[in-house]
Design a protein around this motif. Sequence first.
Motif, short mmCIF file in Angstrom:
data_model
loop_
_atom_site.label_atom_id
_atom_site.label_comp_id
_atom_site.label_asym_id
_atom_site.label_seq_id
_atom_site.Cartn_x
_atom_site.Cartn_y
_atom_site.Cartn_z
N PRO A 1 -17.51 7.50 -55.12
CA PRO A 1 -16.45 7.36 -54.08
C PRO A 1 -16.83 8.47 -53.10
O PRO A 1 -17.74 9.49 -53.19
N ALA A 2 -16.31 8.33 -52.00
CA ALA A 2 -16.54 9.19 -50.66
C ALA A 2 -16.05 10.51 -50.94
O ALA A 2 -15.10 10.76 -51.64
N PRO A 3 -16.87 11.53 -50.46
CA PRO A 3 -16.37 12.97 -50.47
C PRO A 3 -14.92 13.00 -50.01
O PRO A 3 -14.46 12.41 -48.90
N THR A 4 -14.20 14.03 -50.44
CA THR A 4 -12.75 14.16 -49.86
C THR A 4 -12.97 15.49 -49.14
O THR A 4 -13.75 16.57 -49.48
N LEU A 5 -12.22 15.64 -48.13
CA LEU A 5 -12.70 16.83 -47.14
C LEU A 5 -11.27 17.73 -46.75
O LEU A 5 -10.04 17.26 -46.79
N THR A 6 -11.50 19.09 -46.74
CA THR A 6 -10.38 19.97 -46.23
C THR A 6 -11.03 20.63 -45.34
O THR A 6 -12.11 21.16 -45.17
N LEU A 7 -10.46 20.74 -43.94
CA LEU A 7 -10.87 21.53 -42.83
C LEU A 7 -10.17 22.89 -42.78
O LEU A 7 -8.75 22.59 -42.47
N TYR A 8 -10.79 24.11 -42.68
CA TYR A 8 -10.17 25.35 -42.73
C TYR A 8 -9.91 25.44 -40.80
O TYR A 8 -11.15 25.40 -40.44
N THR A 9 -8.89 25.54 -40.31
CA THR A 9 -9.02 25.59 -38.79
C THR A 9 -7.84 26.07 -38.28
O THR A 9 -7.04 26.75 -38.98
N TYR A 10 -8.05 26.37 -36.92
CA TYR A 10 -6.82 27.07 -36.01
C TYR A 10 -6.81 26.20 -34.81
O TYR A 10 -7.98 25.90 -33.99
N PHE A 11 -5.38 26.27 -34.38
CA PHE A 11 -5.26 25.18 -33.20
C PHE A 11 -5.98 25.52 -31.93
O PHE A 11 -6.52 24.61 -31.52
N ARG A 12 -6.41 26.90 -31.88
CA ARG A 12 -6.89 27.43 -30.47
C ARG A 12 -8.33 27.43 -30.49
O ARG A 12 -9.21 27.74 -29.72
N SER A 13 -8.94 27.19 -31.92
CA SER A 13 -10.54 27.24 -31.95
C SER A 13 -11.13 26.16 -31.39
O SER A 13 -10.84 24.99 -31.79
N SER A 14 -11.91 26.33 -30.20
CA SER A 14 -12.82 25.42 -29.76
C SER A 14 -13.88 24.76 -31.09
O SER A 14 -13.92 23.56 -30.64
N ALA A 15 -14.31 25.73 -31.68
CA ALA A 15 -15.45 25.49 -32.84
C ALA A 15 -14.86 24.29 -33.75
O ALA A 15 -15.03 23.28 -33.97
N ALA A 16 -13.47 24.66 -33.94
CA ALA A 16 -12.74 23.82 -34.91
C ALA A 16 -12.13 22.47 -34.47
O ALA A 16 -12.18 21.56 -34.96
N ASP B 1 -6.78 18.05 -29.85
CA ASP B 1 -6.86 19.16 -28.91
C ASP B 1 -5.88 20.22 -29.15
O ASP B 1 -5.07 19.99 -30.25
N TRP B 2 -5.91 21.12 -28.69
CA TRP B 2 -5.19 22.65 -29.15
C TRP B 2 -3.83 22.47 -28.98
O TRP B 2 -3.08 23.55 -29.77
N LYS B 3 -3.48 21.73 -28.01
CA LYS B 3 -1.93 21.33 -27.85
C LYS B 3 -1.17 20.84 -28.67
O LYS B 3 0.08 20.57 -28.80
#
Length: 226
Positions: A3-18, A213-215
């Motif tokens: 099966p396809a891998p399942t994903l969790t993203l550690y993120t922050y709204f304003r992070s351009s990298a995220a 996007d961040w908004k």
Amino acid sequence: MSPAPTLTLYTYFRSSAATRVRTLLSLQGTPYESEYIHLLKGDQRSASYTSLNPSGAVPTLKVSENGEEWYLTQSAAIMEYLDAVFGPSSKCGSLMPASEKGKALVRSIIDVLVCDMQPLANLKTLQRVKGMGGDSEVWAKEVNEAGLQALEGLLKKYSGGKFAYGDSLTLADVALAPQMYTCLRFGANLADYPTCAAVFKHVSSLPEFIAADWKHQPDTPEELRA
Ligand SMILES: N[C@@H](CCC(=O)N[C@@H](CS)C(=O)NCC(=O)O)C(=O)O
């Protein structure tokens, strides 16, 4: 077939990298869960988070497959992984050109954004500039304008006008749009960089870019939402 891998993203709204990673996932239509890391509260420096991402930064991608979990850091590596694993069968297809020349040129545009621009004005750099008595806003504007100058030179050669490289969407656009928001935030005048501005105008209006996007994030504070 596993099966396809399942994903969790550690993120922050304003992070351009995220945002780069959110944008690619949105373009692909790849499902994922989110864990929110509040950078201004210092969540990125907690022991539990640095055990996943020793750089103390977002994004981090948790990949669960075959009963195992592993963690991938660095937005460029995450984009390349997602493009290779999910891209070909996704809504947008692979966003890397087929030719070696195209791949290398796209990667060079990405590196201006990821290596030469973003780290010079990320939160910890700005805090350090301020801590040493500097004006972090002036610094951030200057380094972003220098990056825009370099990008404009590359895009003038390689952009067809709507996308950063050639005439179709690539990972270079995915990396570019979030950094343009950072440039605007620190007062750069995009009109001085017309090719970058035209590409940004075009790609940032695509629904998949807006969704990422961040908004428009669940962790975007109410007063900053579009
Ligand atoms: N090279 C890393 C940079 C990651 C990075 O600097 N992320 C910023 C947000 S855009 C961050 O988490 N900063 C936390 C801090 O500066 O304390 C990548 O591309 O993933």
